[in-house]
Design a protein around this motif. Sequence first.
Motif, short mmCIF file in Angstrom:
data_model
loop_
_atom_site.label_atom_id
_atom_site.label_comp_id
_atom_site.label_asym_id
_atom_site.label_seq_id
_atom_site.Cartn_x
_atom_site.Cartn_y
_atom_site.Cartn_z
N LEU A 1 0.86 -1.17 0.00
CA LEU A 1 0.00 0.00 0.00
C LEU A 1 0.90 1.22 0.00
O LEU A 1 1.86 1.28 0.78
CB LEU A 1 -0.88 0.00 1.26
CG LEU A 1 -1.70 1.24 1.51
CD1 LEU A 1 -2.82 1.35 0.48
CD2 LEU A 1 -2.27 1.21 2.92
N VAL A 2 0.62 2.20 -0.87
CA VAL A 2 1.40 3.43 -0.88
C VAL A 2 0.56 4.52 -0.21
O VAL A 2 -0.54 4.84 -0.67
CB VAL A 2 1.79 3.86 -2.31
CG1 VAL A 2 2.56 5.18 -2.29
CG2 VAL A 2 2.60 2.78 -3.00
N ILE A 3 1.08 5.05 0.86
CA ILE A 3 0.41 6.13 1.57
C ILE A 3 0.94 7.45 1.01
O ILE A 3 2.16 7.66 0.99
CB ILE A 3 0.68 6.01 3.08
CG1 ILE A 3 0.16 4.66 3.57
CG2 ILE A 3 0.07 7.18 3.84
CD1 ILE A 3 0.64 4.27 4.92
N PRO A 4 0.07 8.31 0.51
CA PRO A 4 0.53 9.57 -0.09
C PRO A 4 1.43 10.37 0.86
O PRO A 4 1.19 10.40 2.08
CB PRO A 4 -0.77 10.33 -0.38
CG PRO A 4 -1.80 9.26 -0.51
CD PRO A 4 -1.39 8.19 0.48
N PRO A 5 2.47 10.99 0.32
CA PRO A 5 3.45 11.70 1.15
C PRO A 5 2.85 12.79 2.04
O PRO A 5 3.33 13.04 3.13
CB PRO A 5 4.41 12.33 0.14
CG PRO A 5 4.18 11.62 -1.13
CD PRO A 5 2.81 11.05 -1.09
N HIS A 6 1.80 13.43 1.58
CA HIS A 6 1.21 14.55 2.33
C HIS A 6 0.27 14.09 3.46
O HIS A 6 -0.28 14.91 4.18
CB HIS A 6 0.44 15.46 1.38
CG HIS A 6 -0.70 14.75 0.70
ND1 HIS A 6 -0.51 14.03 -0.46
CD2 HIS A 6 -2.00 14.62 1.05
CE1 HIS A 6 -1.68 13.49 -0.81
NE2 HIS A 6 -2.59 13.83 0.08
N THR A 7 0.12 12.79 3.64
CA THR A 7 -0.78 12.26 4.66
C THR A 7 -0.32 12.66 6.06
O THR A 7 0.88 12.61 6.36
CB THR A 7 -0.86 10.72 4.55
OG1 THR A 7 -1.27 10.38 3.24
CG2 THR A 7 -1.82 10.13 5.56
N ASP A 8 -1.27 13.02 6.91
CA ASP A 8 -1.00 13.35 8.30
C ASP A 8 -0.28 12.17 8.96
O ASP A 8 -0.62 11.01 8.72
CB ASP A 8 -2.34 13.63 9.00
CG ASP A 8 -2.19 13.77 10.49
OD1 ASP A 8 -1.62 14.78 10.92
OD2 ASP A 8 -2.64 12.86 11.22
N GLU A 9 0.70 12.45 9.81
CA GLU A 9 1.52 11.39 10.41
C GLU A 9 0.69 10.37 11.20
O GLU A 9 0.89 9.17 11.08
CB GLU A 9 2.60 11.97 11.31
CG GLU A 9 3.51 10.89 11.86
CD GLU A 9 4.70 11.42 12.64
OE1 GLU A 9 5.47 10.57 13.12
OE2 GLU A 9 4.86 12.64 12.75
N ALA A 10 -0.28 10.83 11.98
CA ALA A 10 -1.09 9.90 12.77
C ALA A 10 -1.88 8.97 11.85
O ALA A 10 -1.96 7.76 12.09
CB ALA A 10 -2.04 10.67 13.68
N GLU A 11 -2.45 9.51 10.79
CA GLU A 11 -3.21 8.69 9.84
C GLU A 11 -2.29 7.72 9.10
O GLU A 11 -2.62 6.55 8.90
CB GLU A 11 -3.96 9.59 8.84
CG GLU A 11 -4.72 8.85 7.78
CD GLU A 11 -5.91 8.04 8.32
OE1 GLU A 11 -6.53 7.34 7.51
OE2 GLU A 11 -6.22 8.10 9.52
N ALA A 12 -1.12 8.20 8.70
CA ALA A 12 -0.16 7.33 8.00
C ALA A 12 0.28 6.18 8.89
O ALA A 12 0.35 5.04 8.43
CB ALA A 12 1.04 8.15 7.54
N MET A 13 0.53 6.45 10.16
CA MET A 13 0.94 5.40 11.08
C MET A 13 -0.17 4.36 11.25
O MET A 13 0.08 3.17 11.31
CB MET A 13 1.34 5.99 12.43
CG MET A 13 2.50 6.95 12.35
SD MET A 13 4.00 6.11 11.86
CE MET A 13 4.71 5.87 13.45
N ARG A 14 -1.41 4.82 11.32
CA ARG A 14 -2.56 3.92 11.45
C ARG A 14 -2.67 3.04 10.20
O ARG A 14 -2.86 1.82 10.31
CB ARG A 14 -3.84 4.73 11.64
CG ARG A 14 -5.08 3.87 11.90
CD ARG A 14 -6.35 4.70 11.91
NE ARG A 14 -6.71 5.22 10.62
CZ ARG A 14 -7.21 4.49 9.62
NH1 ARG A 14 -7.41 3.20 9.76
NH2 ARG A 14 -7.54 5.05 8.47
N LEU A 15 -2.53 3.63 9.02
CA LEU A 15 -2.62 2.87 7.78
C LEU A 15 -1.48 1.87 7.66
O LEU A 15 -1.68 0.73 7.22
CB LEU A 15 -2.62 3.82 6.58
CG LEU A 15 -3.87 4.68 6.41
CD1 LEU A 15 -3.63 5.77 5.37
CD2 LEU A 15 -5.06 3.81 6.03
N MET A 16 -0.28 2.28 8.04
CA MET A 16 0.86 1.37 7.96
C MET A 16 0.70 0.19 8.91
O MET A 16 0.99 -0.94 8.55
CB MET A 16 2.17 2.12 8.22
CG MET A 16 2.48 3.08 7.08
SD MET A 16 4.10 3.82 7.23
CE MET A 16 5.12 2.47 6.70
N ALA A 17 0.24 0.47 10.11
CA ALA A 17 0.04 -0.61 11.08
C ALA A 17 -1.04 -1.57 10.57
O ALA A 17 -0.88 -2.80 10.67
CB ALA A 17 -0.36 -0.05 12.44
#
Length: 149
Positions: free
Chosen positions: A128-144
């Motif tokens: 899954l590629v999380i867009p670079p501009h994604t908020d850090e908290a949201e990106a961490m949730r998606l990565m987990a």
Amino acid sequence: MSTPLSTPLSTPLRATLSTPLRTPRPAASRVATLARVRLMPGDGPRLVDGAWWPRSVDLMAELPRMLRALPHSWPQIVHVTVNSAMWSDFPGRMLIANHVLQLHRGTGRNTPSTVCLLAPGRGRWDLLVIPPHTDEAEAMRLMAGAATP
């Protein structure tokens, strides 16, 4: 198809580059060279094998960093398919660590926000590629979530 080539959840989110730095750099500079990749542990069929949160939409800068952060036990990746709408313009191939990597543009619904890594005869991994501009908290949730079986 996935193979047992993954990083356990306990592995830090930021993997360092496999090539050592020759001269010490300031801490802020080192952080910019780290790839943000999380891989799902184990083997078996699944929708995604992990997640990648690049720092920019420059595929030519981000892809080598991500590939160097993959486990050393993984085979050599030869083909990479990405959603071309997500990235700035890029060529059909690039040279990384003295080997040619074929870059493919995906525009269909099979590649909306993923990167497909292919080692012919050895395996395929979809991240899954999380867009670079994604908020850090949201990106961490998606990565987990992408790295949880």
